[in-house]
Design an enzyme around this catalytic site. Structure first.
Site, short mmCIF file in Angstrom:
data_model
loop_
_atom_site.label_atom_id
_atom_site.label_comp_id
_atom_site.label_asym_id
_atom_site.label_seq_id
_atom_site.Cartn_x
_atom_site.Cartn_y
_atom_site.Cartn_z
N ARG A 148 0.84 -1.36 -0.03
CA ARG A 148 0.13 -0.01 -0.04
C ARG A 148 0.67 1.22 -0.05
O ARG A 148 0.31 2.53 -0.01
CB ARG A 148 -0.82 0.03 1.20
CG ARG A 148 -2.13 0.41 1.08
CD ARG A 148 -2.97 0.28 2.48
NE ARG A 148 -4.50 0.51 2.41
CZ ARG A 148 -5.28 -0.29 2.39
NH1 ARG A 148 -5.06 -1.40 2.05
NH2 ARG A 148 -6.36 0.11 2.45
N ARG A 204 -22.53 -0.11 1.19
CA ARG A 204 -22.32 -1.36 1.33
C ARG A 204 -22.82 -2.00 2.87
O ARG A 204 -23.06 -3.03 3.15
CB ARG A 204 -20.82 -1.85 1.00
CG ARG A 204 -19.80 -1.46 2.03
CD ARG A 204 -18.51 -1.76 1.28
NE ARG A 204 -17.42 -1.30 2.12
CZ ARG A 204 -16.23 -1.36 1.84
NH1 ARG A 204 -15.78 -1.73 0.64
NH2 ARG A 204 -15.08 -0.81 2.68
N ARG A 245 -18.47 -1.39 9.24
CA ARG A 245 -16.99 -1.04 9.57
C ARG A 245 -17.01 0.33 10.18
O ARG A 245 -17.59 1.30 9.70
CB ARG A 245 -16.12 -1.24 8.16
CG ARG A 245 -15.55 -2.32 8.08
CD ARG A 245 -14.97 -2.62 6.71
NE ARG A 245 -13.81 -1.70 6.62
CZ ARG A 245 -12.99 -1.51 5.56
NH1 ARG A 245 -13.12 -2.74 4.49
NH2 ARG A 245 -11.93 -0.92 5.49
N ARG A 289 -9.53 7.78 4.15
CA ARG A 289 -8.95 7.04 3.39
C ARG A 289 -8.61 7.32 2.02
O ARG A 289 -7.62 6.93 1.49
CB ARG A 289 -9.97 5.80 3.61
CG ARG A 289 -9.53 5.01 4.78
CD ARG A 289 -10.86 4.32 5.34
NE ARG A 289 -11.31 3.19 4.47
CZ ARG A 289 -12.51 2.62 4.43
NH1 ARG A 289 -13.26 2.87 4.89
NH2 ARG A 289 -12.60 1.63 3.35
#
Ligand code: ADP
Length: 185
Positions: free
Chosen positions: A88, A127, A131, A142
């Site tokens: 990442r 979704r 989380r 993010r």
């Protein structure tokens, strides 16, 4: 086959990695899943990374690299794997190259899932996975982290000529078929 699935948060990496894993019979290694499961089980690693994941920031490179290197020693990864969420950052990509070199192995494909940024936020917020990093503010963070730290990983692999761009817009099945076609070429 050793595959990296790459893309911004919300691009569908986890879903497609799971399908690749089933199709080719290779394990799926998701660093995000490792961290979430450690947090859920309240392990020492979980306690260490909880506030980082909650904020949508990155776990330090040494920590992630050490963890992946250790995990890849398991013989189940001998014949290949699909990496999701790693590398990442460019330092992680360099460290991963060294891990491969030491083992005398090569990366077969770097699949870049392409999804327009406007769609990413909508997808994540709808979704409903519950989380703790899926709130509007954390998703924005993010995406910023992705742009600043993760996007350069793409340029790094472009130099190795392993990058395959995959249109990440469409149904799960359509995208999975695109991936299969490009891997079989
Ligand atoms: P997403 O791609 O949707 O953000 P992931 O499950 O890949 O989801 O990652 C969730 C979080 O786990 C990241 O925001 C980060 O905090 C942490 N994480 C996962 N993989 C890495 C990594 N390779 N390096 C640093 N942090 C990571």
């Amino acid at each position: 086959m050793r595959i990296i699935i790459f893309g911004p948060p919300g691009a569908g990496k986890g879903t497609q990695a799971e399908l690749i894993s089933e199709e080719y019979g290779i394990p799926h290694l998701s660093t995000g899943e490792i961290f979430r499961s450690a947090i859920k089980n309240e392990t020492p690693l979980g306690k260490e990374v909880k506030s980082i994941l909650d904020a949508g920031d990155l776990v330090p490179d040494e920590k992630v690299v050490g963890l992946v290197e250790e995990e890849l020693r398991d013989e189940k990864y001998e014949d290949g794997y699909v990496l999701d969420g790693f590398p990442r950052t460019v330092p992680q990509a360099k460290a991963f190259d060294e891990i491969l070199d030491k083992k005398g192995k090569k990366l077969d494909a770097f699949l870049q899932l392409e999804v327009p940024e406007e769609e990413l936020v909508d997808r994540i917020l709808s979704r409903g996975e519950g989380r703790s990093d899926d709130t509007p503010e954390k998703v924005r963070n993010r995406l910023d982290v992705y742009r600043n730290e993760t996007q350069p990983v793409l340029d790094y692999y472009q130099e190795q000529s392993v990058v395959i761009g995959i249109n990440g817009v469409g149904s799960i099945e359509e995208i999975s078929n695109r991936i299969k076609e490009s891997l079989e070429k």
